[in-house]
Scaffold this active site. Structure first.
Site, PDB file in Angstrom:
ATOM      1  CG  HIS A  37      -1.824  -1.180   1.293  1.00 43.91           C
ATOM      2  ND1 HIS A  37      -1.411  -2.429   1.683  1.00 43.91           N
ATOM      3  CD2 HIS A  37      -3.140  -1.299   0.997  1.00 43.91           C
ATOM      4  CE1 HIS A  37      -2.450  -3.263   1.629  1.00 43.91           C
ATOM      5  NE2 HIS A  37      -3.498  -2.614   1.227  1.00 43.91           N
ATOM      6  CG  HIS A 281      -6.036   1.843  -0.771  1.00 37.64           C
ATOM      7  ND1 HIS A 281      -6.388   2.543   0.340  1.00 37.64           N
ATOM      8  CD2 HIS A 281      -6.064   0.536  -0.406  1.00 37.64           C
ATOM      9  CE1 HIS A 281      -6.623   1.706   1.343  1.00 37.64           C
ATOM     10  NE2 HIS A 281      -6.446   0.474   0.904  1.00 37.64           N
ATOM     11  CD  GLU A 439     -22.182  -5.690  23.168  1.00 34.78           C
ATOM     12  OE1 GLU A 439     -22.095  -5.119  22.056  1.00 34.78           O
ATOM     13  OE2 GLU A 439     -23.235  -5.715  23.831  1.00 34.78           O
ATOM     14  CG  HIS A 501     -30.331 -12.491  24.737  1.00 31.22           C
ATOM     15  ND1 HIS A 501     -30.915 -12.051  23.571  1.00 31.22           N
ATOM     16  CD2 HIS A 501     -30.096 -11.368  25.478  1.00 31.22           C
ATOM     17  CE1 HIS A 501     -31.024 -10.729  23.607  1.00 31.22           C
ATOM     18  NE2 HIS A 501     -30.543 -10.293  24.740  1.00 31.22           N
TER      19      HIS A 501
END
Lengths: 693, 693
Positions: A37, A281, A439, A501
Site C-alpha cells: 500500500h 491505495h 462490546e 441470547h
C-alpha cells in the site's frame, strides 16, 4: 497543560527532503515486494514525520519507556508510514528491513505486528481496531496517573503523556470506531489526539460511492474537540505542515476533550498519474510511475532505496533527543519517587510484572452447598476480594454490570465526576469501567489498556455477545495480551431471553481461536481457582464462561480439589473401585449433571469417573502422563457433557465416545424446562454412557 | 410522495384507554412470567399504538402482504411493545399468548422471533441488528420498485411503502447501527422512518455514565432528516401523540433522506416509584408497583390481563381497515399488471420463490487447466453469467469489490445517481451494492433485504473479516434466511498481508454456527456447482470460502464430477484398484495438494482415495449409505488437509486419522513460502498417510 500553542515549527530544507525520501522509500518498498500500500504512506509522510521528529516524546533506544507518548497507526495497511519513521528515527529497523517488506521472517510484515517490531505499539490492519486501542491507551494513561500520581496538576506529572493515532476512511466507517469514539467523548480523554486522513479514496476508489457523512460533525456530536485542515484548499495541493503542527499543539492544550483533526490529503501525492486513485491505495505504482514521481520530487528516477547519509544523520538525532528527554524524565520520576511512598512500591511491582507475594490468600473459598451459587456470582465475589490487593486489576461491563458481576464492592467508577449517577459514582481516576452497549469497542479498548500497561483489564458481557467483540478478541490472542473476558449467561441456562441470547456454538467457536484460554468453571471454587490461574499468566487472554443460574458448590471431601482447575482438567469423582469402566467429561453447569449420572451408574454397577474439564487449553499443556492419568487410553467409553455443540469433543472422547449437548439453537423458556426439553439430563448421560460402553 | 402533512390525528378516548391497557398488559405479562422488560413497553405504548392503529398500512389477516409497511422493533427486549400491538390489531395472538410470555413453546418468546410469530418481521434482541435490518428492508423496497415499476412517480406505485423502526439507546450505541445508518444516509432512503426512544436509561441505569453524545446531531451528520420531540418538555411529562404523528407525516413526506425522530420518553411511565429507573428496564415491577401504576392509569388495581371487550373491538377494526387497504392495493396492482408485461411475469416468479426453468444452463463450465484460476475469480464469472437471468440476485462488497469478484459485468450500482464515481456508475434502482468498510452493517442489511423479499442478496469481504459480521450471520442462520456470503482470501494463501488478514480458525468457527452452510470449493467447476446448489436452497444462508490464489482447474476425465459438490463430499480420485488403503479428505485449495500426495502414494504402492469435501453440512445431510460409500468405515487410515485448524476433522477422520493443517496464526510472506514453512505440502500429507496407516 502548559502547552505553548504559539511556538512555531522548525522545519528545515532537510526535513522537507526527508519527507520526500519517505515517499520514495514507500514506493520502492512496495515495488520491491510486488504488493502493498504505497499511496497513504506517501501522502501521510509529512504528518508522520512531523509526529516522530517534531512532536512526540519518545526514545528510539528504549521503545518501552513508561513516559513515552504512544503512536497508533489504525490504518495498518499503511504499515510503511510507521516502518519508515521507525527506520529514520533509529528504532533498529534498517534499510534492509524496509527492502524486505512483506517477506518471510522480516521485521516489516504486511501489517504492523506488536511484539515483532520494536516501536510498534499495537497490531493493526483490521480497520477500526487501532482507534479503539488508542482510546484504551488514553484511558490506561489516566488510570496510571491516578494510581501513581493523582494529585499533581495536569502536565506536572511524569505520568502525563499523549496518545496519537492516525486513521483512515475505513477506520471511521467501521462500527468499532463509533463505539470507541463515543466513549472517548464521554470520558473526556484530553490526552488523545486523532488525525483522520481524509483522502476520499478506499479500495473501491472514490469513497462517495458509500461514504457521504460529515465525519467532523459526527465527532463534534461525540463531544470531541474538532479541527479541520484541508491541504487541497485554494485549488492546488499544499502540504501545510505548520498548520498541522499548530493543530496538534491546540489538541495538546485541550485537556477536557479528545481531539479530532480532520486532515484532507490526496492519496499517492505527488504521483503524476496515480495520485487520488484507488490504484495508489493497494498496489505497486509500477516502475514508470515511480520514476515519474521521483522526478516530481526532485529525486533521481534511477536510484532505489536512496537515503543520503546526511539526511539519515539528521533524522537519527531523534535518538539523542530521545535519550535527553528520557534522562530529564528520569529526574522527574526520581523527584516523584521521593514523595510517593507506597505508590512507588506499587509502581515498581507493576513494572516488574509481578503479583504481590501471597496475594492468593485473599481469594475466597466457598462452603459446600447443594443450592450453590451461580459462577458469575462467585466471580463477583472473587473480584471484590482481590480488588483491594490488586489495584492493577480493573474493568467493567458493556452495560451488564449487575448481570456480569463485574463491579468489585465499594470501588469508584472511572468516569468524569460530573457523569456520576445515582447508581454509580466515580471520578477520573476511578476503577470501574462503563462501556455502554459497546462490546466491540470494549474489546478494542481492553486491548489498548493491556498494551499501554501496567494495569490489567477485564470486561464483561453475555457469552453470546462475544460474537460482537470477536475481532478484538482475536487480536488480543494474536498479541498475547493478558486481557480477561467475563462472559456470563453461558448457555441455555440463561432461560427466558431465548435463542438470540443463548450461546450454543460459542464455546467451541472461541476455543477455535489460537492462543485464547476458554475457562468454564463448574462451581464457585473452580471459579476462584480459574481467576487465580489466569491472573498468574501474563502472556495470553483468558475467557471465563460463567453461569447465570445457580450450580451446586461441591463438597470436595470426596472429590478432586478445586485447585486442580489450574491443570485444565482433573478427576473430580473417581470410579468406585478406582477402575473406571466409563469416563464422563463435563464442563461448567453440566458437571453437576455428570455427577448425578455417575451416582446412578455406580448404583447400577458401572464404575464411572467424572472428569471436570474447565479449560481444554490448560489441559492440553499438561504432560502426556498427566493427561493419560486423567483420561486413560484404555477407557474408551467416554461421554462429553456440555450445553452446546459437540464440535471438538471427539478429540477427547474418541471414536467410541458419545456427546451430550445441543446441536441447534435454544428457545425461550425457564431454564429447567430447556434442560429437560433438550435432553441435558442425567438420564440422557446415563444412556450415552451405556451406548458408549 | 403525496403526503398531506397537515391532516390531524383522530385520537379518541378509547384510543387513550387502549394505550393505558397496553401498559397494564405489559406489566401483567412480565409479572406473570417473573422476568422480562416492562418499562419500555409501557413508555412506548403510545408510539407503538399510533403506528399500528393510525399510521401503518398493514393487514393483520395477511402478514405477508407484499404491499405492507414494515415494522422493526430493534430493541427486541421490549418484545411486548410488538406482541401487544399484534394482539390488539388482530394478528392471531390471543390474550393467552400474552399470558404465556417467555414460556416453552409459546408464541411470545423473550425476544421477537421471525417465522415463529405472525407479524414479526425480524428476529431482534442483539442490539443494533434491527436497525440494520430496517435499512436493508428500505433498500430492498427500492430495488423491488426498480425491478417491477421504475417509471411511476414517487407514491404512485403499488410497490411504494414505508419501513418503520423503533430503537433504543443500546441500539444507537452499537457499532452496527453506525455502519447501517451512515450507509442509509448515503443511499438517501426516503422510505425509512426511525424512531429513537431516548429514555436515558439502560441496564446500568442512567445512561450518562457511558453515553453523552448528541445522537440527533450524529444522524444529521449522516445526512438524515432529523426531528426531535421531547415529552418531558415543559416540566411535566406529556405524551404528545399528535406531535409524534405530525413528525411521522413529515418523515413520510421527506423522500430524499431517511428520517430520524428522537423521542424523549420516560421509561416505565407512569409507575410512581420505578419510572425512570434501570429497575423498570429489565425486571418485573412487583405486585405493589403494578397496582399503584394501574391506579395512576385509572384502572382497577385488582384485575389482571383486563382488556374490555369494547376496547378490543375498537382496536380490532385494524383487521377491516387492513382488508380494505389490501383490496384497494390489489386493484392498484392489477392496474399495474396490465401494463407490466415481463415485469409481471418476473413478479409472479419471484412471488412463487422459483428459479427460472433451465437457469442452470447459464452456469459457466471451466476448461481443465493446471495453471487454473482462483475460485474467487470463478465465482465472479458465475455471477456475471447468471446475473442476466436472475435479476433477483444482487449484492456487493464491503469495499473489496475487485478482490471479492462480486460485481457482475455491466451491472449498474445501486446508488443515488449523483454519487456515481469514475469506477462505478449507477442509479437508485441499480444492482451492485457498495457497503463501504462496514462488514457488520452489510450483514444486518443483507438480512433485511432477505427478510423483505423478493430478492436474493449476497455480500463479500475477506473470510477473516467474517468475524466482524458474525452476529448478523448468526441471525441469518437462526432466521433461515437465504443470504449468501462471498468470503474470499480464505487462508494463508492470502500471503503478504499477514496474520491479521489470514483466517485459520474461521472455517470451523463458522461451521460451528447451526444452520449455516460453509462451502469451500476446490476449483472453478466446484465453485459453479456450489453456486448452483446454494441458490436452489431457500431455507438457509450459505458461505462461500474462496481462494485468492490460483488453483488448478481439474481435468475431470479421470476424476469425480464437479456436480457432486451438491452432495457436500465425494470421491474425487479413486484408489487405483478401487480399494483404498487410505483416504485423504481435503477442501478448497488443499485438494490439489491431496491429489499430488495421492500420486506419490499410489506411485509407492499405497492405494489412496482423495475425497473432496466442499461442504460438510451438505455431506452430513446425505444418507448413511452414500456417506459410507465415500468414507467406508473399514478404511481407518484417513488424513484431513485444510489450511486451518483441525478442530472438527476428528469426527470424519476418526481416532486413527491425522490432520494436516495449521494450529497457529499465519505470517506475512508470499503464500508459496507460507505453505512450505507451515508444512501444507504433499510431503507432509504423504507422511501423515503413512502415520495413519
Amino acid at each position: 497543560m502548559n502547552i505553548d500553542t504559539s511556538k512555531s515549527l522548525e522545519w528545515s530544507e532537510l526535513d522537507q527532503r526527508a519527507v520526500d525520501v519517505v515517499r520514495a522509500l514507500a514506493m520502492d518498498a512496495v515495488e520491491e515486494a510486488g504488493s502493498g500500500h504505497p499511496g497513504t504512506a506517501m501522502s501521510l509522510a509529512p504528518a508522520a514525520y512531523l509526529l516522530f521528529q517534531k512532536i512526540m516524546r519518545h526514545d528510539p533506544s528504549e521503545p518501552a519507556w513508561v513516559g513515552r507518548d504512544r503512536f497508533v497507526l489504525s490504518c495498518g495497511h499503511s504499515s510503511l508510514t510507521l516502518y519508515i519513521q521507525l527506520f529514520l528515527a533509529g528504532y533498529g529497523l534498517s534499510l534492509d528491513d524496509i527492502k524486505r517488506l512483506r517477506q518471510w521472517d522480516s521485521l516489516t510484515p504486511g501489517h504492523p505486528e506488536h511484539g515483532h517490531t520494536a516501536g510498534v505499539e499495537t497490531t493493526t490492519g483490521p480497520l477500526g481496531q487501532g482507534l479503539g486501542n488508542a482510546v484504551g491507551m488514553a484511558m490506561a494513561a489516566r488510570r496510571e496517573r491516578g494510581l501513581f500520581d493523582p494529585e499533581s496538576a495536569p502536565g506536572e506529572s511524569p505520568f502525563d503523556h499523549f496518545v496519537y493515532a492516525v486513521c483512515s476512511d475505513g477506520d471511521v466507517q467501521e462500527g468499532v470506531s463509533h463505539e470507541a469514539s463515543a466513549l472517548a467523548g464521554t470520558q473526556k480523554l484530553g490526552n488523545l489526539v486523532l488525525i483522520y486522513d481524509d483522502n476520499h479514496i478506499s479500495i473501491e476508489d472514490d469513497t462517495q460511492i458509500a461514504h457521504s457523512e460529515d465525519v467532523a460533525a459526527r465527532y463534534e456530536a461525540y463531544g470531541w474537540h474538532v479541527q479541520e485542515i484541508d491541504w487541497t484548499d485554494g485549488g492546488s495541493y499544499h502540504e501545510d505542515v505548520e498548520a498541522l503542527y499548530r493543530a496538534v499543539l491546540a489538541a495538546q492544550a485541550e485537556t477536557e476533550r479528545p481531539s479530532f483533526i480532520k486532515l484532507r490529503t490526496i492519496i499517492g501525492w505527488p504521483a503524476p498519474n496515480k495520485q487520488n486513485t484507488g490504484a495508489a491505495h493497494g498496489s505497486a505504482l509500477g516502475a514508470d510511475e515511480v520514476a515519474a514521481t521521483k522526478q516530481v520530487l526532485g529525486l533521481s528516477p534511477d536510484t532505489r532505496f536512496d537515503v543520503p547519509a546526511e539526511l539519515l544523520e539528521h533524522t537519527r538525532r531523534a535518538v539523542e533527543r530521545g535519550r535527553d528527554a528520557r534522562a530529564e524524565w528520569d529526574g522527574f520520576l526520581a523527584a516523584w519517587r521521593n514523595g510517593a511512598g507506597e505508590r512507588a512500591e506499587l509502581f515498581d511491582r507493576l513494572s516488574s510484572g509481578k503479583l504481590p507475594e501471597g496475594w492468593e490468600k485473599a481469594l475466597p473459598s466457598f462452603e459446600a452447598s447443594t443450592k450453590g451459587m451461580a459462577t458469575r456470582k462467585a466471580s463477583g465475589e472473587v473480584l471484590s476480594a482481590i480488588a483491594p490487593i490488586l489495584p492493577e486489576l480493573w474493568g467493567g461491563s458493556a452495560d451488564l454490570a449487575g448481570s456480569n458481576n463485574t463491579t468489585p464492592k465499594g470501588e469508584p467508577s472511572f468516569i468524569p465526576e460530573e457523569y456520576s449517577t445515582k447508581s454509580f459514582s466515580g471520578n477520573r481516576f476511578g476503577r470501574v469501567l462503563h462501556f455502554g452497549v459497546r462490546e466491540h469497542g470494549m474489546g478494542s479498548i481492553l486491548n489498548g489498556i493491556a498494551l499501554h500497561g501496567p494495569t490489567r483489564p477485564y470486561g464483561g458481557t453475555f457469552l453470546v455477545f462475544s460474537d460482537y467483540m470477536r475481532p478484538a478478541v482475536r487480536l488480543a490472542s494474536l498479541m498475547k495480551l493478558p486481557v480477561t473476558y467475563v462472559w456470563t449467561h453461558d448457555s441455555i441456562g440463561l432461560g427466558e431471553d431465548g435463542p438470540t441470547h443463548q450461546p450454543v456454538e460459542h464455546l467451541w467457536a472461541l476455543r477455535a481461536i489460537p492462543g485464547l484460554d476458554v475457562i468454564r468453571p463448574a462451581d464457585a471454587n473452580e471459579t476462584a481457582a480459574a481467576w487465580r490461574t489466569l491472573l498468574e499468566k501474563q502472556d495470553r487472554p483468558a475467557a471465563l464462561a460463567l453461569t447465570r443460574q445457580n450450580v451446586p458448590t461441591f463438597d470436595r471431601s470426596d472429590l478432586g480439589a478445586a485447585e486442580e482447575t489450574a491443570k485444565g482438567g482433573y478427576v473430580l469423582a473417581e470410579a468406585s473401585d478406582g477402575k473406571p469402566q466409563a469416563i464422563i467429561i463435563a464442563t461448567g453447569s453440566e458437571v453437576a449433571i455428570a455427577l448425578e449420572a455417575r451416582d446412578r451408574l455406580e448404583g447400577a454397577g458401572t464404575p464411572t469417573r467424572v472428569v471436570s474439564m474447565p479449560c481444554i487449553e490448560w489441559f492440553n499443556e499438561q504432560d502426556d502422563s498427566y493427561r493419560q492419568h486423567v483420561l486413560p487410553p484404555a477407557v474408551r467409553a467416554r461421554v462429553s457433557v456440555e450445553a452446546g455443540i459437540g464440535l471438538g469433543w471427539r478429540e477427547l472422547i474418541g471414536d467410541g465416545g458419545e456427546t451430550v449437548g445441543i446441536e441447534h439453537f435454544g428457545a425461550s423458556a425457564p431454564y429447567q424446562t430447556l434442560y429437560e426439553q433438550f435432553g441435558l439430563t442425567p438420564d440422557r448421560v446415563v444412556a450415552a454412557v451405556h451406548a458408549s460402553i
